[in-house]
Design a protein around this motif. Sequence first.
Motif, short mmCIF file in Angstrom:
data_model
loop_
_atom_site.label_atom_id
_atom_site.label_comp_id
_atom_site.label_asym_id
_atom_site.label_seq_id
_atom_site.Cartn_x
_atom_site.Cartn_y
_atom_site.Cartn_z
N GLU A 33 -4.44 5.73 -4.13
CA GLU A 33 -5.45 4.77 -4.58
C GLU A 33 -4.91 3.90 -5.72
OE1 GLU A 33 -8.09 4.40 -2.84
OE2 GLU A 33 -8.05 6.28 -1.72
N SER A 34 -5.47 2.73 -5.87
CA SER A 34 -5.09 1.80 -6.94
C SER A 34 -5.26 2.47 -8.30
CB SER A 34 -5.96 0.55 -6.86
OG SER A 34 -5.65 -0.33 -7.90
N GLY A 35 -4.24 2.39 -9.15
CA GLY A 35 -4.29 2.98 -10.48
C GLY A 35 -3.96 4.46 -10.53
N GLN B 148 0.84 -1.21 0.00
CA GLN B 148 0.00 0.00 0.00
C GLN B 148 0.87 1.26 0.00
OE1 GLN B 148 -3.54 0.60 -0.08
NE2 GLN B 148 -2.58 2.56 -0.50
N GLY B 149 0.49 2.22 -0.82
CA GLY B 149 1.21 3.48 -0.89
C GLY B 149 0.48 4.62 -0.18
N TYR B 150 1.26 5.49 0.42
CA TYR B 150 0.76 6.69 1.09
C TYR B 150 1.59 7.88 0.66
CZ TYR B 150 -1.50 3.30 4.13
OH TYR B 150 -2.26 2.25 4.61
N ASN B 151 1.08 9.08 0.90
CA ASN B 151 1.88 10.25 0.63
C ASN B 151 1.91 11.18 1.83
OD1 ASN B 151 -0.55 11.81 0.45
ND2 ASN B 151 -0.68 11.40 -1.72
N VAL B 152 2.95 11.98 1.88
CA VAL B 152 3.14 13.03 2.87
C VAL B 152 3.38 14.31 2.08
CG1 VAL B 152 4.73 13.92 4.62
CG2 VAL B 152 4.07 11.52 4.66
#
Length: 145
Positions: free
Chosen positions: A39-41, A2-6
């Motif tokens: 989000e995915s994609g 899973q990816g997140y951003n800051v």
Amino acid sequence: MQGYNVLMVYSNDLHKVLMCRRLKEPYKGLSNFVGGKIESGESGMEAAYRELLEETGIPREAIVFHHLMDYKYYLQDCYVEVYVGQLKCDVEITGDENDLYWSGLDEDFFDMSLFAGEGNIGHMIEQVKMYEDKIFNVHTDKLHM
């Protein structure tokens, strides 16, 4: 994974950075940068601008983000992309997910009793200071005032 951003949002005069006081876990009660889930994609950059608008009301046109760094957490099966930008003008910030506020740059961002991320916020701030001329195209000492 899973990816997140800051999202590191600096004021247009580069004297302040946008922070949020977290209202829920993890890090409830501590200050953090805004951000969220990729989000995915969705590309990381698309997610950065989407999360910025959702969490702060700041539109894409008000800032240009630069991809600063990534953190990969193998044991947590996730990664975090860090984006930094300078506002082009003063904007009104609005959001109800966390308490938003502008922080001066003279804080001890390594103080884990105040700031989330086990010292990562301090590290990110220091990276921006080291490379401010490449990030913001400034040739002054604005971030060290």
